[in-house]
Write a protein that holds these residues in place. Structure first.
Motif, PDB file in Angstrom:
ATOM      1  N   ASN A   2      -3.742  -5.180  -3.638  1.00 25.20           N
ATOM      2  CA  ASN A   2      -2.813  -6.261  -3.335  1.00 25.20           C
ATOM      3  C   ASN A   2      -3.493  -7.596  -3.595  1.00 25.20           C
ATOM      4  OD1 ASN A   2      -1.750  -8.291  -0.939  1.00 25.20           O
ATOM      5  ND2 ASN A   2      -0.140  -7.130  -1.926  1.00 25.20           N
ATOM      6  N   LEU A  56       9.578  -7.989  -7.963  1.00 30.85           N
ATOM      7  CA  LEU A  56      10.175  -7.991  -6.632  1.00 30.85           C
ATOM      8  C   LEU A  56      11.449  -8.836  -6.637  1.00 30.85           C
ATOM      9  CD1 LEU A  56       6.970  -8.494  -4.435  1.00 30.85           C
ATOM     10  CD2 LEU A  56       7.993  -6.352  -5.251  1.00 30.85           C
ATOM     11  N   SER A  73       5.396  -5.202  -8.468  1.00 26.98           N
ATOM     12  CA  SER A  73       4.593  -4.002  -8.230  1.00 26.98           C
ATOM     13  C   SER A  73       4.228  -3.388  -9.571  1.00 26.98           C
ATOM     14  CB  SER A  73       5.367  -2.987  -7.380  1.00 26.98           C
ATOM     15  OG  SER A  73       5.580  -3.484  -6.077  1.00 26.98           O
ATOM     16  N   THR A  83       0.403  -4.499  -5.936  1.00 24.37           N
ATOM     17  CA  THR A  83       1.473  -5.461  -5.681  1.00 24.37           C
ATOM     18  C   THR A  83       0.856  -6.849  -5.630  1.00 24.37           C
ATOM     19  OG1 THR A  83       2.716  -3.841  -4.382  1.00 24.37           O
ATOM     20  CG2 THR A  83       3.336  -6.141  -4.118  1.00 24.37           C
TER      21      THR A  83
END
Length: 206
Positions: A2, A56, A73, A83
């Motif tokens: 992330n 997203l 993602s 992500t």
């Protein structure tokens, strides 16, 4: 994996900066700090391109249609998932977290370090709950990388080294950095295509 990179832009930036003008930088936040999010992700997977990306929902755009906040993602054939989120509208944040089966790496000043000549990161390995789930065992270890020059100075130094090698020693141009740059832009373009096509999955690596 992330990543999140953001800063709270002032009104002058949001109205006048080239990064919010469709005829000057149509990719907006995605082409600016979103680039660092994607580059951080690719670094963590040794620059292997994802199989596909999905943007997203609910990105934020200005009146001219330029992205001010967005995310996506990324998916790899072997099960890796990443992500990212980037924004001109939220507090200064530059996070990278990589979580594997037996360890976690966390960087909290990914692009611009807290201090000019050092950069911290933490590593957790085979972490579990302490007895009665009252804490963690072992605790993450903290590390600091130091340098004599700020990263911008090191970048110029490396560029000069590469040029000097070509000029003075007949060394062929290095393909590493152009290759990494191209891969990063391929993913950026795929994220933008997903946004433009109703957040559909976009294939990246064939």
């Amino acid at each position: 994996i992330n990543t999140m990179v953001s800063f709270l832009a002032n009104e002058d930036f949001l109205q006048n900066d080239i990064r919010v003008k469709p005829d000057l930088d149509g990719l907006g936040v995605l082409g600016d700090i979103g680039w660092y999010c994607i580059r951080g992700i690719l670094w963590a997977v040794d620059y292997e391109l994802p199989k596909n990306v999905v943007a997203l929902h609910h990105p934020v755009k200005n009146q001219a249609g330029v992205l001010l906040a967005c995310g996506a993602s990324l998916y790899w054939a072997d099960g890796k998932v990443a992500t990212f989120h980037c924004s001109f509208l939220t507090n200064l944040t530059m996070d990278l977290t990589v979580v594997g089966t037996n360890g976690t790496i966390h960087v909290t000043d990914l692009v611009i370090p807290y201090e000019e000549k050092s950069a911290p990161f933490s590593v957790a390995s085979k972490t579990n709950f302490a007895e009665l789930s009252t804490g963690w065992d072992p605790h993450p270890s903290k590390h600091v990388v130091t340098t004599d020059l700020p990263q911008e100075g090191l970048m110029v130094q490396e560029f000069c080294r590469l040029v000097q090698g070509i000029r003075d020693a007949g060394v062929k141009p290095e393909g590493k950095w152009p290759g990494i740059t191209r891969k990063t832009q391929i993913v950026v373009d795929a994220v933008k295509a997903s946004i433009d096509n109703g957040f559909e999955s976009v294939d990246v690596a064939s």
